[in-house]
Design a protein around this motif. Sequence first.
Motif, mmCIF file in Angstrom:
data_model
loop_
_atom_site.group_PDB
_atom_site.id
_atom_site.type_symbol
_atom_site.label_atom_id
_atom_site.label_comp_id
_atom_site.label_asym_id
_atom_site.label_seq_id
_atom_site.Cartn_x
_atom_site.Cartn_y
_atom_site.Cartn_z
ATOM 1 N N LEU A 128 -13.034 -22.310 17.024
ATOM 2 C CA LEU A 128 -13.495 -22.511 15.655
ATOM 3 C C LEU A 128 -12.340 -23.187 14.791
ATOM 4 O O LEU A 128 -12.510 -24.024 13.930
ATOM 5 N N ASN A 129 -10.902 -22.712 15.184
ATOM 6 C CA ASN A 129 -9.830 -23.243 14.584
ATOM 7 C C ASN A 129 -9.692 -24.697 14.989
ATOM 8 O O ASN A 129 -9.367 -25.562 14.071
ATOM 9 N N ALA A 130 -10.071 -25.325 16.064
ATOM 10 C CA ALA A 130 -10.102 -26.810 16.536
ATOM 11 C C ALA A 130 -10.940 -27.554 15.774
ATOM 12 O O ALA A 130 -10.945 -28.547 15.622
ATOM 13 N N PHE A 131 -12.313 -26.749 15.597
ATOM 14 C CA PHE A 131 -13.236 -27.650 14.678
ATOM 15 C C PHE A 131 -12.957 -27.582 13.368
ATOM 16 O O PHE A 131 -13.143 -28.810 12.787
ATOM 17 N N LEU A 132 -12.322 -26.587 12.936
ATOM 18 C CA LEU A 132 -12.025 -26.685 11.410
ATOM 19 C C LEU A 132 -10.645 -27.623 11.280
ATOM 20 O O LEU A 132 -10.863 -28.468 10.116
ATOM 21 N N ARG A 133 -9.740 -27.834 12.099
ATOM 22 C CA ARG A 133 -8.804 -28.654 12.057
ATOM 23 C C ARG A 133 -9.427 -30.173 12.102
ATOM 24 O O ARG A 133 -8.876 -30.974 11.293
ATOM 25 N N ALA A 134 -10.128 -30.511 13.171
ATOM 26 C CA ALA A 134 -10.718 -31.662 13.147
ATOM 27 C C ALA A 134 -11.513 -32.115 11.940
ATOM 28 O O ALA A 134 -11.546 -33.176 11.608
ATOM 29 N N ALA A 135 -12.349 -31.135 11.420
ATOM 30 C CA ALA A 135 -13.238 -31.467 10.102
ATOM 31 C C ALA A 135 -12.203 -31.674 8.971
ATOM 32 O O ALA A 135 -12.631 -32.791 8.147
ATOM 33 N N GLN A 136 -11.100 -31.230 9.042
ATOM 34 C CA GLN A 136 -10.124 -31.403 7.803
ATOM 35 C C GLN A 136 -9.488 -32.923 8.000
ATOM 36 O O GLN A 136 -9.664 -33.775 7.074
ATOM 37 N N GLN A 137 -9.152 -33.149 9.254
ATOM 38 C CA GLN A 137 -8.606 -34.546 9.594
ATOM 39 C C GLN A 137 -9.722 -35.647 9.523
ATOM 40 O O GLN A 137 -9.389 -36.802 9.080
ATOM 41 N N THR A 138 -10.716 -35.353 9.900
ATOM 42 C CA THR A 138 -12.105 -36.288 9.670
ATOM 43 C C THR A 138 -12.355 -36.648 8.045
ATOM 44 O O THR A 138 -12.414 -37.848 7.678
ATOM 45 N N THR A 139 -12.305 -35.776 7.338
ATOM 46 C CA THR A 139 -12.575 -35.578 5.873
ATOM 47 C C THR A 139 -11.310 -36.625 5.220
ATOM 48 O O THR A 139 -11.683 -37.506 4.264
ATOM 49 N N VAL A 140 -10.060 -36.296 5.724
ATOM 50 C CA VAL A 140 -9.010 -36.923 5.188
ATOM 51 C C VAL A 140 -9.174 -38.567 5.411
ATOM 52 O O VAL A 140 -8.727 -39.266 4.458
ATOM 53 N N VAL A 141 -9.553 -38.881 6.607
ATOM 54 C CA VAL A 141 -9.937 -40.216 6.538
ATOM 55 C C VAL A 141 -11.375 -40.814 6.147
ATOM 56 O O VAL A 141 -11.706 -41.919 6.237
ATOM 57 N N GLY A 142 -12.014 -40.076 5.387
ATOM 58 C CA GLY A 142 -13.287 -40.538 4.786
ATOM 59 C C GLY A 142 -14.500 -40.235 5.732
ATOM 60 O O GLY A 142 -15.583 -40.858 5.606
ATOM 61 N N GLY A 143 -14.451 -39.518 7.002
ATOM 62 C CA GLY A 143 -15.218 -39.379 7.591
ATOM 63 C C GLY A 143 -16.192 -38.038 7.630
ATOM 64 O O GLY A 143 -15.866 -37.207 6.810
ATOM 65 N N THR A 144 -17.019 -37.681 8.562
ATOM 66 C CA THR A 144 -17.803 -36.627 8.815
ATOM 67 C C THR A 144 -17.731 -35.737 10.324
ATOM 68 O O THR A 144 -17.711 -36.700 11.237
ATOM 69 N N LEU A 145 -17.492 -34.546 10.354
ATOM 70 C CA LEU A 145 -17.567 -33.949 11.714
ATOM 71 C C LEU A 145 -18.741 -32.898 11.336
ATOM 72 O O LEU A 145 -18.804 -32.098 10.805
ATOM 73 N N ARG A 146 -19.953 -32.819 12.321
ATOM 74 C CA ARG A 146 -20.830 -31.904 12.215
ATOM 75 C C ARG A 146 -20.923 -31.217 13.638
ATOM 76 O O ARG A 146 -21.088 -32.010 14.609
ATOM 77 N N LEU A 147 -21.174 -30.017 13.819
ATOM 78 C CA LEU A 147 -21.549 -29.266 15.023
ATOM 79 C C LEU A 147 -23.033 -29.231 15.063
ATOM 80 O O LEU A 147 -23.832 -28.670 13.880
ATOM 81 N N HIS A 148 -23.566 -29.062 16.242
ATOM 82 C CA HIS A 148 -25.106 -29.131 16.304
ATOM 83 C C HIS A 148 -25.309 -28.071 17.522
ATOM 84 O O HIS A 148 -24.475 -28.050 18.503
ATOM 85 N N HIS A 149 -26.283 -27.128 17.244
ATOM 86 C CA HIS A 149 -26.438 -26.131 18.347
ATOM 87 C C HIS A 149 -25.273 -25.217 18.569
ATOM 88 O O HIS A 149 -25.123 -25.282 19.884
#
Length: 141
Positions: free
Chosen positions: A63-84
Motif C-alpha cells: 500500500l505504501n508503494a502504491f500511495l507513494r507512486a500515486a503521489q509522484q504521478t499526481t505531481v507530474v499531472g498523471g494518474t495511477l489506478r489500481l484494478h482488481h
Amino acid sequence: MPLPRLTVNRHDRRTRALITLAGEIDLDSAPLVRVSLERCLLDGIRAIDVDLTPVTFCDCSGLNAFLRAAQQTTVVGGTLRLHHPPTTLVRILDLTDCGFLLVGLPLDHLPPPVGDTPAPPLPAPPHRSAPLAPVLPGDAR
C-alpha cells in the motif's frame, strides 16, 4: 534457485501503461513495485493502470508503494489506478480509508472480501441547523 515471489509485466501505449503484477507484495517485494512504477514516470508515462488480478497477497508495504507512486504521478499531472485489488489490500484500504486515492471508487463499490458479510450502512448523522449569524457588520441584510 527459488521462483520470484512477484513478477511485473508492463505494456505501454504512448503515455499510458498497464502494469500487471503477479504473486505476493510484501516488505521484500514492495521495492520492486516502487521501482517499476517510478520507471514509468521516468519514461514519460502519465497514466498508469495496475492490474492486481494475479496478486495473491498485499500488505501495508505494498500500500505504501502504491500511495507513494500515486503521489509522484499526481505531481507530474498523471494518474495511477489500481484494478482488481486482492482481499488483503481491500481490507487495508478499508481500514485506512484511502481507497479513493488508488481505485477511483469508494470501497463500498468493491466486492466484499470472500467469507465476509457486508456491514450494514451506518445511519446518517442527525441534521443540525446553526443559528443565522450576521453576514455584514451591523446586521445589515
